[in-house]
Structure formats: C-alpha cells, structure tokens
Design a protein around this motif. Sequence first.
Motif, PDB file in Angstrom:
ATOM      1  N   GLY A 139       2.311 -26.657 -49.082  1.00 56.87           N
ATOM      2  CA  GLY A 139       1.480 -26.179 -48.107  1.00 56.87           C
ATOM      3  C   GLY A 139       0.345 -25.557 -49.582  1.00 56.87           C
ATOM      4  O   GLY A 139       1.304 -24.673 -50.069  1.00 56.87           O
ATOM      5  N   PRO A 140      -0.942 -25.503 -48.225  1.00 56.72           N
ATOM      6  CA  PRO A 140      -1.565 -24.487 -48.943  1.00 56.72           C
ATOM      7  C   PRO A 140      -1.527 -23.063 -49.010  1.00 56.72           C
ATOM      8  O   PRO A 140      -1.514 -22.924 -47.148  1.00 56.72           O
ATOM      9  N   ALA A 141      -2.030 -22.061 -49.317  1.00 56.19           N
ATOM     10  CA  ALA A 141      -2.430 -20.923 -48.672  1.00 56.19           C
ATOM     11  C   ALA A 141      -3.508 -20.557 -47.967  1.00 56.19           C
ATOM     12  O   ALA A 141      -3.670 -20.371 -47.290  1.00 56.19           O
ATOM     13  N   ARG A 142      -4.437 -21.004 -48.897  1.00 53.62           N
ATOM     14  CA  ARG A 142      -6.478 -20.669 -47.828  1.00 53.62           C
ATOM     15  C   ARG A 142      -6.936 -22.645 -47.854  1.00 53.62           C
ATOM     16  O   ARG A 142      -6.516 -23.177 -48.520  1.00 53.62           O
ATOM     17  N   TRP A 143      -7.511 -22.283 -47.639  1.00 59.13           N
ATOM     18  CA  TRP A 143      -8.837 -23.439 -47.011  1.00 59.13           C
ATOM     19  C   TRP A 143      -9.782 -23.832 -48.162  1.00 59.13           C
ATOM     20  O   TRP A 143      -9.752 -22.498 -48.926  1.00 59.13           O
ATOM     21  N   TYR A 144     -10.201 -24.822 -47.779  1.00 54.32           N
ATOM     22  CA  TYR A 144     -11.214 -24.934 -48.777  1.00 54.32           C
ATOM     23  C   TYR A 144     -11.085 -24.820 -50.234  1.00 54.32           C
ATOM     24  O   TYR A 144     -11.871 -25.555 -51.052  1.00 54.32           O
ATOM     25  N   TYR A 145      -9.427 -25.697 -50.810  1.00 55.82           N
ATOM     26  CA  TYR A 145      -9.139 -25.790 -51.604  1.00 55.82           C
ATOM     27  C   TYR A 145      -9.642 -26.998 -52.703  1.00 55.82           C
ATOM     28  O   TYR A 145      -9.891 -27.604 -51.983  1.00 55.82           O
ATOM     29  N   ARG A 146     -10.449 -26.799 -53.884  1.00 56.98           N
ATOM     30  CA  ARG A 146     -11.041 -28.067 -54.401  1.00 56.98           C
ATOM     31  C   ARG A 146     -10.886 -27.723 -55.788  1.00 56.98           C
ATOM     32  O   ARG A 146     -11.348 -28.837 -57.004  1.00 56.98           O
ATOM     33  N   GLY A 147      -9.910 -26.814 -56.223  1.00 61.00           N
ATOM     34  CA  GLY A 147      -9.665 -26.860 -57.846  1.00 61.00           C
ATOM     35  C   GLY A 147      -9.025 -27.879 -58.510  1.00 61.00           C
ATOM     36  O   GLY A 147      -8.922 -27.948 -60.374  1.00 61.00           O
ATOM     37  N   THR A 148      -8.302 -29.175 -57.823  1.00 59.55           N
ATOM     38  CA  THR A 148      -7.805 -30.119 -58.361  1.00 59.55           C
ATOM     39  C   THR A 148      -7.963 -31.340 -58.078  1.00 59.55           C
ATOM     40  O   THR A 148      -8.778 -31.345 -56.855  1.00 59.55           O
ATOM     41  N   ARG A 149      -7.700 -32.584 -58.868  1.00 60.29           N
ATOM     42  CA  ARG A 149      -8.687 -33.364 -58.310  1.00 60.29           C
ATOM     43  C   ARG A 149      -8.575 -34.212 -57.177  1.00 60.29           C
ATOM     44  O   ARG A 149      -9.289 -34.664 -55.541  1.00 60.29           O
ATOM     45  N   PRO A 150      -7.147 -34.331 -56.928  1.00 57.33           N
ATOM     46  CA  PRO A 150      -6.848 -35.015 -55.576  1.00 57.33           C
ATOM     47  C   PRO A 150      -7.557 -34.337 -54.149  1.00 57.33           C
ATOM     48  O   PRO A 150      -7.121 -35.001 -53.469  1.00 57.33           O
ATOM     49  N   MET A 151      -7.753 -33.506 -54.058  1.00 56.43           N
ATOM     50  CA  MET A 151      -7.892 -31.780 -52.889  1.00 56.43           C
ATOM     51  C   MET A 151      -9.412 -32.158 -53.330  1.00 56.43           C
ATOM     52  O   MET A 151     -10.107 -32.446 -52.064  1.00 56.43           O
ATOM     53  N   ARG A 152     -10.380 -32.491 -53.932  1.00 61.06           N
ATOM     54  CA  ARG A 152     -11.448 -33.155 -54.466  1.00 61.06           C
ATOM     55  C   ARG A 152     -11.771 -34.388 -53.314  1.00 61.06           C
ATOM     56  O   ARG A 152     -12.592 -34.227 -52.809  1.00 61.06           O
ATOM     57  N   GLN A 153     -10.862 -35.214 -53.717  1.00 59.86           N
ATOM     58  CA  GLN A 153     -10.743 -36.685 -53.290  1.00 59.86           C
ATOM     59  C   GLN A 153     -10.415 -36.163 -51.887  1.00 59.86           C
ATOM     60  O   GLN A 153     -11.700 -37.077 -50.510  1.00 59.86           O
ATOM     61  N   SER A 208      -0.035 -32.052 -57.772  1.00 61.80           N
ATOM     62  CA  SER A 208      -0.929 -32.517 -57.990  1.00 61.80           C
ATOM     63  C   SER A 208      -1.785 -31.824 -57.022  1.00 61.80           C
ATOM     64  O   SER A 208      -3.138 -32.071 -57.665  1.00 61.80           O
ATOM     65  N   PHE A 209      -1.834 -31.465 -56.025  1.00 62.25           N
ATOM     66  CA  PHE A 209      -2.507 -30.923 -54.983  1.00 62.25           C
ATOM     67  C   PHE A 209      -2.774 -29.530 -54.779  1.00 62.25           C
ATOM     68  O   PHE A 209      -3.883 -29.231 -55.663  1.00 62.25           O
ATOM     69  N   PHE A 210      -1.747 -28.704 -55.231  1.00 65.61           N
ATOM     70  CA  PHE A 210      -1.787 -27.186 -54.691  1.00 65.61           C
ATOM     71  C   PHE A 210      -1.485 -26.749 -56.166  1.00 65.61           C
ATOM     72  O   PHE A 210      -0.083 -26.605 -55.930  1.00 65.61           O
ATOM     73  N   PRO A 211      -1.992 -25.701 -56.825  1.00 64.43           N
ATOM     74  CA  PRO A 211      -1.113 -25.643 -58.204  1.00 64.43           C
ATOM     75  C   PRO A 211      -0.174 -23.989 -57.054  1.00 64.43           C
ATOM     76  O   PRO A 211       0.128 -23.526 -56.410  1.00 64.43           O
ATOM     77  N   LEU A 212       0.333 -23.591 -57.807  1.00 65.66           N
ATOM     78  CA  LEU A 212       1.888 -22.365 -58.172  1.00 65.66           C
ATOM     79  C   LEU A 212       1.218 -20.877 -57.415  1.00 65.66           C
ATOM     80  O   LEU A 212       1.786 -20.364 -56.612  1.00 65.66           O
ATOM     81  N   ASP A 213      -0.230 -21.026 -57.491  1.00 59.70           N
ATOM     82  CA  ASP A 213      -0.739 -19.903 -56.722  1.00 59.70           C
ATOM     83  C   ASP A 213      -0.966 -20.042 -54.984  1.00 59.70           C
ATOM     84  O   ASP A 213      -0.696 -18.512 -54.540  1.00 59.70           O
ATOM     85  N   HIS A 214      -0.336 -20.969 -54.878  1.00 61.24           N
ATOM     86  CA  HIS A 214      -0.416 -21.205 -53.514  1.00 61.24           C
ATOM     87  C   HIS A 214       1.196 -20.280 -53.130  1.00 61.24           C
ATOM     88  O   HIS A 214       0.120 -19.608 -51.497  1.00 61.24           O
ATOM     89  N   PRO A 215       1.737 -21.350 -53.076  1.00 61.54           N
ATOM     90  CA  PRO A 215       3.266 -20.409 -52.850  1.00 61.54           C
ATOM     91  C   PRO A 215       3.437 -19.355 -53.415  1.00 61.54           C
ATOM     92  O   PRO A 215       4.077 -18.627 -51.875  1.00 61.54           O
ATOM     93  N   TYR A 216       3.639 -18.678 -54.438  1.00 61.76           N
ATOM     94  CA  TYR A 216       3.318 -16.598 -54.272  1.00 61.76           C
ATOM     95  C   TYR A 216       2.024 -16.844 -52.726  1.00 61.76           C
ATOM     96  O   TYR A 216       2.929 -15.210 -53.151  1.00 61.76           O
ATOM     97  N   GLU A 217       1.209 -16.589 -53.074  1.00 59.70           N
ATOM     98  CA  GLU A 217       0.106 -16.165 -52.668  1.00 59.70           C
ATOM     99  C   GLU A 217       0.870 -16.101 -50.452  1.00 59.70           C
ATOM    100  O   GLU A 217       1.185 -15.109 -49.506  1.00 59.70           O
TER     101      GLU A 217
END
Length: 258
Positions: A139-153, A208-217
């Motif tokens: 899962g994501p920690a925050r909205w509007y995340y665009r830091g990976t190519r899959p999330m930009r898609q 590939s969608f959400f890096p590890l800062d999301h679960p840690y947050e």
Amino acid sequence: MSHVLSFAPVFPAMLRTEDGVRIDAAHIPPAGGEARADLGIVVAHGFTGSWRERTARRIAHVLSRYGGVVAFDFRGHGRSGGLTTVGDLEILDVEAAVRHARVVGYSRIAVVGFSMGAAVAVRHAALRRGVDAVAAVSGPARWYYRGTRPMRQVHWAIERPVGRLAARVAKRTRIARGPWDPVPMPPHEAVRLIAPAPLLIVHGDADSFFPLDHPYELFEGAREPKELWIEPGYGHAEAAATPELIRRIGMWIGSNLL
C-alpha cells in the motif's frame, strides 16, 4: 460456476453500499478442519483488479483455510456499479463487505487489502472502525505519488480522458472524473487511528510502484499493536503474492484474533 472459483464453494452476492452503489461480491466459506468458523476475512483488491481474476481467486482460496472469505469488486470495477474514486468513497465498499461478513455469521473480521485496497483498508479501519485486524499489502503511505513509472501510468489513466477510456476498455475499470474535493485523509495519517486493532504492513523490496519509504512511513505513523514485514524479492500486490506469503498472512490473522 467455473467462471468464479472452481476449487472451493462460492456463494455470489450483490451488496449495496450506504450511498446506493451495487457491489459484486462472493462468500467463500471456511475450507478444511483448521479454518475458524467465527473468522471472516474481507479481501480488498488493487486498482483495476477484480475478485474474479485468477490471482485474486487463488488468494481467497488460500485464506479460506483460516476462515471464511468475502471478496468483492470495488465500485467502478468489474461487475460492480458506480465509478471508482481511487481510494476515497471505496471505504463504503469495504463497509458493505464487512457488513455482509457479519450477516453470514462471522463475529471476528479482518480486512486484507492490496495496493489501492490496502490504502482503503487502512482508511476504513481508522474512520469507520468495527474491524478486528487489518493487513495492508503493497500500500501507499501518501496520495499523488509519481516517483515511479508505473505510478505515472496510473495517474495518466486517472487524469486524462484517453487514459480513463483505456482503463474502461482494457480493464473494465470506470474512473470518476475530476479531482478529490475535499482530499481524503491519506493513509499515513489515518494509520494512527487503527489501534487497538492489530495492523500488519507487508511490502516487497522489489515493489515497482511504491518504494520502501511508503511502508516505513505507515509503520512509523501507526500505534501498537503493529507489525512490519519487508519481503525480499516480492514485487507488487496480488500478482506477485505467493501462496506461502498469503498463508503467513492468514496465520498472522489467526494468531492476533484468538
């Protein structure tokens, strides 16, 4: 019924949310002698997913060894009505599934969410309460995340007319137009409101969608009882989840809802 779940009995249901949206769902009773008759596990899929997809059906089948399963399609997905708001009003869909689980006889309820479904599971447990455990996977920690190519898609599919058309045609996903108003509470804020229900956060180091800062947050924002699993080599959500990982989640639910 080969179009639903061939290896376990499935009882289709059409639920209705508090705001009147029809939700396509199914109940898979506990399978096997060790499955608990009092435990209901609600499974919330990711964006563009469906409980009828093979990966989701395998997950439901594995979890049914630990308790009964209620799987469903979020609004705007598959055979459900309405339009997806990508994490906002979907808490009403989870609430309808939880209510159905109680109606069919389960007294203890856990919600397992994947990707968008993880964000919704966190927000539902925080804002609607009434569940006994939550497992948030990929899962994501925050909205509007665009830091990976899959999330930009993903944002292209949500924000552009041609993207919404592509999602409707290719994935049977109907997306609401326009921005959120107001912006819903993000998962990293909602997560602190889940306690005293136990929370499990599961994330892969190859997501590939959400890096590890999301679960840690998410983990840092949550209160006890909480647990964090960083899974080596695990990718994203249902498609990458192995039966062994799902079994471990099932065992975690059982051990926390004694």
